[in-house]
Scaffold this motif. Sequence first.
Motif, PDB file in Angstrom:
ATOM      1  N   THR A 158       0.834  -1.208   0.000  1.00 35.91           N
ATOM      2  CA  THR A 158       0.000   0.000   0.000  1.00 35.91           C
ATOM      3  C   THR A 158       0.864   1.252   0.000  1.00 35.91           C
ATOM      4  O   THR A 158       0.579   2.241  -0.695  1.00 35.91           O
ATOM      5  CB  THR A 158      -0.931  -0.007   1.232  1.00 35.91           C
ATOM      6  OG1 THR A 158      -1.740  -1.175   1.212  1.00 35.91           O
ATOM      7  CG2 THR A 158      -1.831   1.216   1.243  1.00 35.91           C
ATOM      8  N   SER A 159       1.931   1.174   0.797  1.00 36.07           N
ATOM      9  CA  SER A 159       2.854   2.317   0.852  1.00 36.07           C
ATOM     10  C   SER A 159       3.510   2.547  -0.508  1.00 36.07           C
ATOM     11  O   SER A 159       3.578   3.684  -1.004  1.00 36.07           O
ATOM     12  CB  SER A 159       3.919   2.050   1.919  1.00 36.07           C
ATOM     13  OG  SER A 159       4.832   3.126   1.989  1.00 36.07           O
ATOM     14  N   VAL A 160       3.995   1.459  -1.121  1.00 32.71           N
ATOM     15  CA  VAL A 160       4.611   1.575  -2.450  1.00 32.71           C
ATOM     16  C   VAL A 160       3.614   2.120  -3.454  1.00 32.71           C
ATOM     17  O   VAL A 160       3.926   3.015  -4.264  1.00 32.71           O
ATOM     18  CB  VAL A 160       5.155   0.209  -2.905  1.00 32.71           C
ATOM     19  CG1 VAL A 160       5.566   0.253  -4.379  1.00 32.71           C
ATOM     20  CG2 VAL A 160       6.336  -0.202  -2.040  1.00 32.71           C
ATOM     21  N   LYS A 161       2.376   1.587  -3.420  1.00 31.05           N
ATOM     22  CA  LYS A 161       1.346   2.044  -4.346  1.00 31.05           C
ATOM     23  C   LYS A 161       1.049   3.528  -4.148  1.00 31.05           C
ATOM     24  O   LYS A 161       0.937   4.299  -5.111  1.00 31.05           O
ATOM     25  CB  LYS A 161       0.083   1.202  -4.109  1.00 31.05           C
ATOM     26  CG  LYS A 161      -1.097   1.590  -4.986  1.00 31.05           C
ATOM     27  CD  LYS A 161      -0.868   1.243  -6.439  1.00 31.05           C
ATOM     28  CE  LYS A 161      -2.124   1.492  -7.259  1.00 31.05           C
ATOM     29  NZ  LYS A 161      -1.896   1.293  -8.706  1.00 31.05           N
ATOM     30  N   GLY A 162       0.955   3.957  -2.880  1.00 31.78           N
ATOM     31  CA  GLY A 162       0.619   5.365  -2.603  1.00 31.78           C
ATOM     32  C   GLY A 162       1.698   6.312  -3.096  1.00 31.78           C
ATOM     33  O   GLY A 162       1.409   7.322  -3.774  1.00 31.78           O
ATOM     34  N   TYR A 163       2.962   5.985  -2.785  1.00 28.42           N
ATOM     35  CA  TYR A 163       4.059   6.873  -3.219  1.00 28.42           C
ATOM     36  C   TYR A 163       4.221   6.840  -4.727  1.00 28.42           C
ATOM     37  O   TYR A 163       4.558   7.857  -5.358  1.00 28.42           O
ATOM     38  CB  TYR A 163       5.357   6.475  -2.530  1.00 28.42           C
ATOM     39  CG  TYR A 163       5.376   6.863  -1.061  1.00 28.42           C
ATOM     40  CD1 TYR A 163       5.354   8.211  -0.694  1.00 28.42           C
ATOM     41  CD2 TYR A 163       5.425   5.901  -0.068  1.00 28.42           C
ATOM     42  CE1 TYR A 163       5.374   8.578   0.631  1.00 28.42           C
ATOM     43  CE2 TYR A 163       5.446   6.260   1.267  1.00 28.42           C
ATOM     44  CZ  TYR A 163       5.416   7.601   1.621  1.00 28.42           C
ATOM     45  OH  TYR A 163       5.426   7.966   2.933  1.00 28.42           O
ATOM     46  N   THR A 164       3.973   5.659  -5.333  1.00 29.38           N
ATOM     47  CA  THR A 164       4.079   5.573  -6.797  1.00 29.38           C
ATOM     48  C   THR A 164       3.027   6.455  -7.458  1.00 29.38           C
ATOM     49  O   THR A 164       3.307   7.194  -8.425  1.00 29.38           O
ATOM     50  CB  THR A 164       3.928   4.122  -7.253  1.00 29.38           C
ATOM     51  OG1 THR A 164       4.905   3.313  -6.606  1.00 29.38           O
ATOM     52  CG2 THR A 164       4.097   4.001  -8.753  1.00 29.38           C
ATOM     53  N   GLU A 165       1.796   6.398  -6.967  1.00 29.48           N
ATOM     54  CA  GLU A 165       0.725   7.232  -7.536  1.00 29.48           C
ATOM     55  C   GLU A 165       1.029   8.717  -7.351  1.00 29.48           C
ATOM     56  O   GLU A 165       0.741   9.550  -8.241  1.00 29.48           O
ATOM     57  CB  GLU A 165      -0.606   6.870  -6.880  1.00 29.48           C
ATOM     58  CG  GLU A 165      -1.138   5.510  -7.306  1.00 29.48           C
ATOM     59  CD  GLU A 165      -2.450   5.168  -6.614  1.00 29.48           C
ATOM     60  OE1 GLU A 165      -2.834   5.901  -5.674  1.00 29.48           O
ATOM     61  OE2 GLU A 165      -3.090   4.181  -7.012  1.00 29.48           O
ATOM     62  N   THR A 166       1.591   9.034  -6.175  1.00 28.41           N
ATOM     63  CA  THR A 166       1.940  10.445  -5.924  1.00 28.41           C
ATOM     64  C   THR A 166       2.980  10.929  -6.934  1.00 28.41           C
ATOM     65  O   THR A 166       2.881  12.046  -7.492  1.00 28.41           O
ATOM     66  CB  THR A 166       2.477  10.611  -4.495  1.00 28.41           C
ATOM     67  OG1 THR A 166       1.508  10.145  -3.566  1.00 28.41           O
ATOM     68  CG2 THR A 166       2.793  12.070  -4.190  1.00 28.41           C
ATOM     69  N   LEU A 167       3.978  10.079  -7.193  1.00 35.76           N
ATOM     70  CA  LEU A 167       4.996  10.438  -8.180  1.00 35.76           C
ATOM     71  C   LEU A 167       4.398  10.590  -9.564  1.00 35.76           C
ATOM     72  O   LEU A 167       4.758  11.517 -10.325  1.00 35.76           O
ATOM     73  CB  LEU A 167       6.111   9.379  -8.198  1.00 35.76           C
ATOM     74  CG  LEU A 167       7.035   9.343  -6.968  1.00 35.76           C
ATOM     75  CD1 LEU A 167       7.938   8.110  -7.019  1.00 35.76           C
ATOM     76  CD2 LEU A 167       7.881  10.624  -6.906  1.00 35.76           C
ATOM     77  N   LEU A 168       3.490   9.694  -9.917  1.00 36.62           N
ATOM     78  CA  LEU A 168       2.897   9.756 -11.259  1.00 36.62           C
ATOM     79  C   LEU A 168       1.967  10.949 -11.428  1.00 36.62           C
ATOM     80  O   LEU A 168       1.699  11.362 -12.558  1.00 36.62           O
ATOM     81  CB  LEU A 168       2.124   8.450 -11.533  1.00 36.62           C
ATOM     82  CG  LEU A 168       2.983   7.188 -11.679  1.00 36.62           C
ATOM     83  CD1 LEU A 168       2.081   5.956 -11.800  1.00 36.62           C
ATOM     84  CD2 LEU A 168       3.891   7.299 -12.911  1.00 36.62           C
TER      85      LEU A 168
END
Length: 532
Positions: free
Chosen positions: A323-333
Motif C-alpha cells: 500500500t505504501s509503495v502504491k501510494g508513493y508511486t501514484e503520488t509520483l505519477l
Amino acid sequence: LKEESYERIQQKIERISIETSSRITVILDDGEVVGDTEVKLDQLENHRNRAEIIQAFEGNIGVEKRFSVSAKREMLYVAIPVTDQDQIFAVVRISYGIEFINDFLRNYRQVFFTGLLLSLAIASLISIRVSHSLTVPIKEISNDLEEIAKGDLDKEVTTLANNELADLAMNINYMKDTIKEKISEADEEKNRLENIISTMASAVIFLDEKGRIIMLNNLAESMLGLSLPLVKNKLVYEVLRNYAIVDYADQCVTQERLIEEEIMITSQGQEMYVKASFAPVYKEGNISGVTILLTNLTEEIKLSKLKSDFVANASHELRTPLTSVKGYTETLLHGAMDDKELREKFIKIIDLEADRLIALVEDLMNLSKIESEKNIVQKEIVDLKRIVSSVYDSFSHLAAEKDITITVTMEKDHSYFVWGHEERLKQVLVNFIDNAIKYTPEKGAVAIVISDKNEMIQLEVFDTGIGINEDETERVFERFYRVDKSRNKKSGGFGLGLSIAKNIIESLGGTIGVESEPGKGSKFWVLLKKAK
C-alpha cells in the motif's frame, strides 16, 4: 357268543380253567352270566353291577379284589371287554383265589431271590475283575486330565490298556492338541487386536449393554485420566464426568444406531475437541455393548486456526508495504516526479518498503524450506563454542551503540560439540541475540551461557529487557506473533524469527523454550544432543 352257543363256551372255559388253575366267567352286556367254571349258572346273580365288569364295559381292563360269596373266599378279578366292530357286547373275567396268588408270589420270590443272590455273587466276581481292569487306566487318564485341566496342555494322556480306553486316551490327546492350537490362534488374534487397539490414533472404550466399562486402550486412559484396573466393570457414568459421552452411549444402546458427534472434553485441565463415534455391538442378534472412538481434533482445529491466522497475517504484512509503495508511486505519477527533492525521498521510501517485502518473502521461503526438510536434514558434529564466538563478534558493535553489555559464560577447557547444522544453529542464536538487543533498553545486559547437561548441551540467552507476559510465552513461537507490536514494527520485524528458530531446533531433534517475567527480562534456551 354271537351264535349263543353257551354250552361250547362252557366247555372252552372249563378247559382253559384246568390249564390255568383259575375261575373263568363270561357275562353278557345285560349282566347275565352265560358261563362259569366253579358255580352253577342258576346260582349266580346278575353281574352287571360288579366293579370290574363296569370297568370292562367302559372299554378298560377291570381289576378288583374282594370276597366272593359264591366261591366263599378272597378273590382277585380281572375282566376284559369282548368287542365286535368296536361294540362291546360281552365281558370275559378270570379270577384267582388270593391264597393261590400268594403261594405263587412266595415261590416266585424264593426263586427270584435265590437267582438274584447267585447273580450278585457272579456279578461281584466279574465286576471286581472288570473294575480293576478299568479303574487303573481310568485313574491314570483322570490324573493326566487333571494336569491338563490346570493348564498343562503339553501333558500327554497315557494308559497301558489295549481296549477302548486306549482309543479314549488317543482321542483326548487329539482333542487336547486341537484345543491347544485353537487357544494359540485365539491368543495370537487377541494380541494382534490388542496391539491394533493400543496403537490406534483414537481413544477406544468398550462398554457392555448395561454401560459398564470393559476395556480402554492406552490413549483413552491418558485422554480421560482413567486407569483400566480401577474402572473395569464400573458403570461409565460413575467414573466419567462427561454428560455428552454418557448420553450418546445411552442413545446408541436404546436406538441401536451409529452416532457420530463432535464434543468437547476436559483432559488434565485442558479443553480438548474430539470426534466421538458410538457404534452398537451385537451378539446373536441382540445388542451386547457399545464401542466408543474418540479422535482428538484439537490440533487440527488449532492448525486450521493457525493457517487462517497465517493467511490473514501474511496478507496484512504484505498489504502494508504494498500500500505504501502504491501510494508513493501514484503520488509520483501525479506530479511529484518533477520535484527532485520529493522524488528522491519517495523513491528511498519505496526502496525501503521493497526491502521489507523482500525480507518478508525470504523469511517465508526460509520457514517453508525448514518445515519441508524437517525430517531429512543432514546432521553433523558442530562446535557450539565457534558459533557463539562468531555471533558474539557480529553483534558486539550493535550492542555497543545501545550501551548493552554482552557476556559469554562457559568452561574454557571444556568442549561443547553437538549434533546439528552449523548455519541453522547460527541462525537461531542470531535471532535470540537480535531480539535480546532490540527489546533491552540502553545500559542493559545480554548473557550467553553454555552448559553441559549429561547427554545434552544447553545454550541460553538472557536479557534484561521488557520481558513477556506468562500468557504470551506459549505463543511467541507462532508465526507473525509479536509481543510488542509497536516496538517490533519500528525495528522492522515480522514475527517469523522465533517460529523459524523453533522449526530449526525441532528438525535437529532438540528442544526450545522461553522463561520470562515482565520488566525483568527473558531467557530463551535450547537443548541439543551432545556429540562425542
